[in-house]
Write a protein that holds these residues in place. Structure first.
Motif, PDB file in Angstrom:
ATOM      1  N   VAL A   1      -7.752 -11.538  -1.951  1.00  0.00           N
ATOM      2  CA  VAL A   1      -7.090 -10.703  -0.950  1.00  0.00           C
ATOM      3  C   VAL A   1      -5.882  -9.987  -1.548  1.00  0.00           C
ATOM      4  CG1 VAL A   1      -5.792 -10.734   1.215  1.00  0.00           C
ATOM      5  CG2 VAL A   1      -7.932 -12.031   1.015  1.00  0.00           C
ATOM      6  N   ALA A   2      -5.011 -10.723  -2.210  1.00  0.00           N
ATOM      7  CA  ALA A   2      -3.781 -10.123  -2.738  1.00  0.00           C
ATOM      8  C   ALA A   2      -4.061  -9.052  -3.786  1.00  0.00           C
ATOM      9  CB  ALA A   2      -2.851 -11.201  -3.288  1.00  0.00           C
ATOM     10  N   PRO A   3      -4.885  -9.322  -4.834  1.00  0.00           N
ATOM     11  CA  PRO A   3      -5.093  -8.275  -5.845  1.00  0.00           C
ATOM     12  C   PRO A   3      -5.795  -7.038  -5.303  1.00  0.00           C
ATOM     13  CG  PRO A   3      -6.450 -10.215  -6.308  1.00  0.00           C
ATOM     14  CD  PRO A   3      -5.478 -10.604  -5.262  1.00  0.00           C
ATOM     15  N   LEU A   4      -6.778  -7.210  -4.410  1.00  0.00           N
ATOM     16  CA  LEU A   4      -7.473  -6.037  -3.881  1.00  0.00           C
ATOM     17  C   LEU A   4      -6.596  -5.263  -2.904  1.00  0.00           C
ATOM     18  CD1 LEU A   4     -11.111  -7.399  -3.417  1.00  0.00           C
ATOM     19  CD2 LEU A   4     -10.257  -5.854  -5.167  1.00  0.00           C
ATOM     20  N   ASP A   5      -5.839  -5.980  -2.087  1.00  0.00           N
ATOM     21  CA  ASP A   5      -4.911  -5.292  -1.188  1.00  0.00           C
ATOM     22  C   ASP A   5      -3.844  -4.538  -1.987  1.00  0.00           C
ATOM     23  OD1 ASP A   5      -6.333  -6.207   0.966  1.00  0.00           O
ATOM     24  OD2 ASP A   5      -4.774  -7.569   1.705  1.00  0.00           O
ATOM     25  N   ASP A   6      -3.374  -5.161  -3.073  1.00  0.00           N
ATOM     26  CA  ASP A   6      -2.390  -4.491  -3.926  1.00  0.00           C
ATOM     27  C   ASP A   6      -2.965  -3.200  -4.496  1.00  0.00           C
ATOM     28  OD1 ASP A   6      -0.495  -6.418  -3.488  1.00  0.00           O
ATOM     29  OD2 ASP A   6      -0.775  -7.442  -5.411  1.00  0.00           O
ATOM     30  N   TRP A   7      -4.217  -3.254  -4.968  1.00  0.00           N
ATOM     31  CA  TRP A   7      -4.838  -2.055  -5.538  1.00  0.00           C
ATOM     32  C   TRP A   7      -4.928  -0.937  -4.505  1.00  0.00           C
ATOM     33  CZ3 TRP A   7      -9.708   0.491  -4.863  1.00  0.00           C
ATOM     34  CH2 TRP A   7      -9.943   1.493  -5.810  1.00  0.00           C
ATOM     35  N   HIS A   8      -5.332  -1.293  -3.296  1.00  0.00           N
ATOM     36  CA  HIS A   8      -5.432  -0.269  -2.257  1.00  0.00           C
ATOM     37  C   HIS A   8      -4.056   0.292  -1.881  1.00  0.00           C
ATOM     38  CE1 HIS A   8      -9.679  -0.111  -1.389  1.00  0.00           C
ATOM     39  NE2 HIS A   8      -9.748  -1.424  -1.374  1.00  0.00           N
ATOM     40  N   ARG A   9      -3.040  -0.570  -1.844  1.00  0.00           N
ATOM     41  CA  ARG A   9      -1.698  -0.076  -1.533  1.00  0.00           C
ATOM     42  C   ARG A   9      -1.196   0.883  -2.610  1.00  0.00           C
ATOM     43  NH1 ARG A   9      -0.700  -5.234   0.842  1.00  0.00           N
ATOM     44  NH2 ARG A   9      -0.175  -6.108  -1.203  1.00  0.00           N
ATOM     45  N   GLN A  10      -1.501   0.563  -3.855  1.00  0.00           N
ATOM     46  CA  GLN A  10      -1.021   1.376  -4.970  1.00  0.00           C
ATOM     47  C   GLN A  10      -1.829   2.660  -5.143  1.00  0.00           C
ATOM     48  OE1 GLN A  10      -1.358  -1.575  -8.010  1.00  0.00           O
ATOM     49  NE2 GLN A  10       0.397  -2.744  -7.274  1.00  0.00           N
ATOM     50  N   THR A  11      -2.974   2.758  -4.482  1.00  0.00           N
ATOM     51  CA  THR A  11      -3.839   3.937  -4.636  1.00  0.00           C
ATOM     52  C   THR A  11      -4.173   4.538  -3.276  1.00  0.00           C
ATOM     53  OG1 THR A  11      -5.836   2.555  -4.669  1.00  0.00           O
ATOM     54  CG2 THR A  11      -4.838   3.079  -6.795  1.00  0.00           C
ATOM     55  N   THR A  12      -3.199   4.577  -2.388  1.00  0.00           N
ATOM     56  CA  THR A  12      -3.421   5.201  -1.079  1.00  0.00           C
ATOM     57  C   THR A  12      -3.472   6.715  -1.241  1.00  0.00           C
ATOM     58  OG1 THR A  12      -2.249   3.411   0.049  1.00  0.00           O
ATOM     59  CG2 THR A  12      -2.527   5.467   1.255  1.00  0.00           C
ATOM     60  N   PRO A  13      -4.589   7.350  -0.887  1.00  0.00           N
ATOM     61  CA  PRO A  13      -4.682   8.804  -1.075  1.00  0.00           C
ATOM     62  C   PRO A  13      -3.768   9.564  -0.123  1.00  0.00           C
ATOM     63  CG  PRO A  13      -6.613   7.975   0.088  1.00  0.00           C
ATOM     64  CD  PRO A  13      -5.821   6.781  -0.334  1.00  0.00           C
ATOM     65  N   LYS A  14      -3.213  10.674  -0.629  1.00  0.00           N
ATOM     66  CA  LYS A  14      -2.332  11.493   0.196  1.00  0.00           C
ATOM     67  C   LYS A  14      -3.091  12.596   0.917  1.00  0.00           C
ATOM     68  CE  LYS A  14       0.531  12.753  -3.047  1.00  0.00           C
ATOM     69  NZ  LYS A  14       0.011  12.067  -4.241  1.00  0.00           N
ATOM     70  N   ASP A  15      -4.273  12.941   0.408  1.00  0.00           N
ATOM     71  CA  ASP A  15      -5.033  14.014   1.043  1.00  0.00           C
ATOM     72  C   ASP A  15      -6.528  13.751   0.888  1.00  0.00           C
ATOM     73  OD1 ASP A  15      -5.775  14.877  -1.564  1.00  0.00           O
ATOM     74  OD2 ASP A  15      -4.081  16.252  -1.660  1.00  0.00           O
ATOM     75  N   TRP A  16      -7.327  14.667   1.437  1.00  0.00           N
ATOM     76  CA  TRP A  16      -8.769  14.501   1.483  1.00  0.00           C
ATOM     77  C   TRP A  16      -9.380  14.436   0.084  1.00  0.00           C
ATOM     78  CZ3 TRP A  16     -12.642  12.738   3.945  1.00  0.00           C
ATOM     79  CH2 TRP A  16     -13.927  13.242   3.823  1.00  0.00           C
ATOM     80  N   LEU A  17      -8.950  15.298  -0.828  1.00  0.00           N
ATOM     81  CA  LEU A  17      -9.526  15.296  -2.167  1.00  0.00           C
ATOM     82  C   LEU A  17      -9.199  14.009  -2.915  1.00  0.00           C
ATOM     83  CD1 LEU A  17      -8.977  18.994  -3.340  1.00  0.00           C
ATOM     84  CD2 LEU A  17     -11.090  17.910  -2.539  1.00  0.00           C
ATOM     85  N   GLU A  18      -7.994  13.511  -2.752  1.00  0.00           N
ATOM     86  CA  GLU A  18      -7.656  12.232  -3.388  1.00  0.00           C
ATOM     87  C   GLU A  18      -8.511  11.112  -2.809  1.00  0.00           C
ATOM     88  OE1 GLU A  18      -3.521  11.336  -3.383  1.00  0.00           O
ATOM     89  OE2 GLU A  18      -2.996  12.947  -4.769  1.00  0.00           O
ATOM     90  N   ALA A  19      -8.792  11.165  -1.506  1.00  0.00           N
ATOM     91  CA  ALA A  19      -9.647  10.144  -0.892  1.00  0.00           C
ATOM     92  C   ALA A  19     -11.053  10.192  -1.475  1.00  0.00           C
ATOM     93  CB  ALA A  19      -9.696  10.342   0.621  1.00  0.00           C
ATOM     94  N   LEU A  20     -11.568  11.402  -1.702  1.00  0.00           N
ATOM     95  CA  LEU A  20     -12.914  11.537  -2.266  1.00  0.00           C
ATOM     96  C   LEU A  20     -12.967  11.028  -3.702  1.00  0.00           C
ATOM     97  CD1 LEU A  20     -13.917  15.076  -0.959  1.00  0.00           C
ATOM     98  CD2 LEU A  20     -14.788  12.870  -0.156  1.00  0.00           C
ATOM     99  N   VAL A  21     -11.954  11.373  -4.492  1.00  0.00           N
ATOM    100  CA  VAL A  21     -11.925  10.917  -5.883  1.00  0.00           C
ATOM    101  C   VAL A  21     -11.792   9.397  -5.942  1.00  0.00           C
ATOM    102  CG1 VAL A  21     -10.618  11.003  -8.048  1.00  0.00           C
ATOM    103  CG2 VAL A  21     -11.072  13.099  -6.781  1.00  0.00           C
ATOM    104  N   LYS A  22     -11.013   8.837  -5.050  1.00  0.00           N
ATOM    105  CA  LYS A  22     -10.906   7.375  -5.010  1.00  0.00           C
ATOM    106  C   LYS A  22     -12.240   6.743  -4.655  1.00  0.00           C
ATOM    107  CE  LYS A  22      -8.554   3.451  -2.898  1.00  0.00           C
ATOM    108  NZ  LYS A  22      -7.463   2.975  -2.020  1.00  0.00           N
ATOM    109  N   ALA A  23     -12.920   7.280  -3.653  1.00  0.00           N
ATOM    110  CA  ALA A  23     -14.198   6.714  -3.218  1.00  0.00           C
ATOM    111  C   ALA A  23     -15.237   6.766  -4.331  1.00  0.00           C
ATOM    112  CB  ALA A  23     -14.708   7.461  -1.989  1.00  0.00           C
ATOM    113  N   TYR A  24     -15.154   7.798  -5.161  1.00  0.00           N
ATOM    114  CA  TYR A  24     -16.162   7.979  -6.208  1.00  0.00           C
ATOM    115  C   TYR A  24     -15.745   7.356  -7.541  1.00  0.00           C
ATOM    116  CZ  TYR A  24     -19.248  10.459  -9.465  1.00  0.00           C
ATOM    117  OH  TYR A  24     -20.144  10.781 -10.448  1.00  0.00           O
TER     118      TYR A  24
END
Length: 219
Positions: free
Chosen positions: A76-99
């Motif tokens: 839980v902690a390491p995966l939650d940390d990764w998501h917190r550190q890589t929160t996308p600011k816009d739609w394109l960042e969200a797509l790049v993160k997903a891929y």
């Protein structure tokens, strides 16, 4: 008690929590960042698929006599940390993160499944199936790059940051869970040659993914 080999509970546990968090993050990104109802619906479909994968893993853990919550808790902690550190600011960042970001994380888990029995490996292959994520992200990011090539630099930096964070968290998890590390590289996780080969495979797959999405030149 489970009769499964050491490391299997960790592998299924980390995958289960990864799929659960992927569902939650994709659903959040769909609601928060999608620029159209069509995009919102498409990303929501991917989120629903991730939840279906989570249920498969949860049920297999239960069938093996392993408590799903206990199996997921160390991650839980390491995966939650990764998501917190890589929160996308816009739609394109969200797509790049997903891929790109999610892709290299799933490659890491796929490596761990290379040494487990056929039944567990088949389950891992099923839950790690692409399910349209690549096509969805690649089409939209490439279209955005055609409209505004200047965003390529920003997105490439974003992708590199996510990969660095993903590998850092993966190393943290492997160090804390020796049985999972043994699945990745055999023995006690000390085969330096195999570790090098594993990271070479991860790097090669990442390079192909970056080229496909249009952020680096192809081969």
């Amino acid at each position: 008690m489970s009769d499964s080999p050491p490391g299997v509970a960790d592998l299924l546990g980390v995958l289960a929590y990864a799929e659960l968090t992927a569902f939650l993050r994709l659903a959040e990104d769909a609601a928060r960042l999608a620029p159209s109802l069509t995009d919102r619906a498409a990303l929501s479909d991917l989120a629903a698929t991730e939840y279906g994968h989570f249920r498969l893993l949860r049920d297999r853990l239960t069938d093996l006599g392993i408590d799903p919550e206990e199996a997921m808790e160390p991650f839980v902690a390491p995966l939650d940390d990764w998501h917190r550190q890589t929160t996308p600011k816009d739609w394109l960042e969200a797509l790049v993160k997903a891929y790109v970001g999610t892709g290299i994380a799933l490659d890491f888990y796929r490596e761990a499944a290379r040494t487990v029995d056929a039944g567990i490996r088949a389950l891992v292959d099923e839950v790690l199936a692409d399910e349209g994520r690549s096509e969805f992200a690649v089409e939209r990011v490439r279209a955005a790059l055609e409209q505004d090539p200047k965003v390529a630099g920003r997105l490439a930096l974003w992708a590199r940051r996510m990969v660095g964070e993903a590998l850092s968290q993966g190393q943290r998890v492997a160090a804390a869970r020796p049985a999972l590390a043994a699945l990745l590289v055999g023995g006690e996780g000390e085969d330096l040659a195999e570790i090098s080969r594993m990271f070479a495979r991860l790097t090669e797959a990442h390079g192909k993914r970056m080229a496909a999405i249009g952020l680096t030149p192809g081969p």
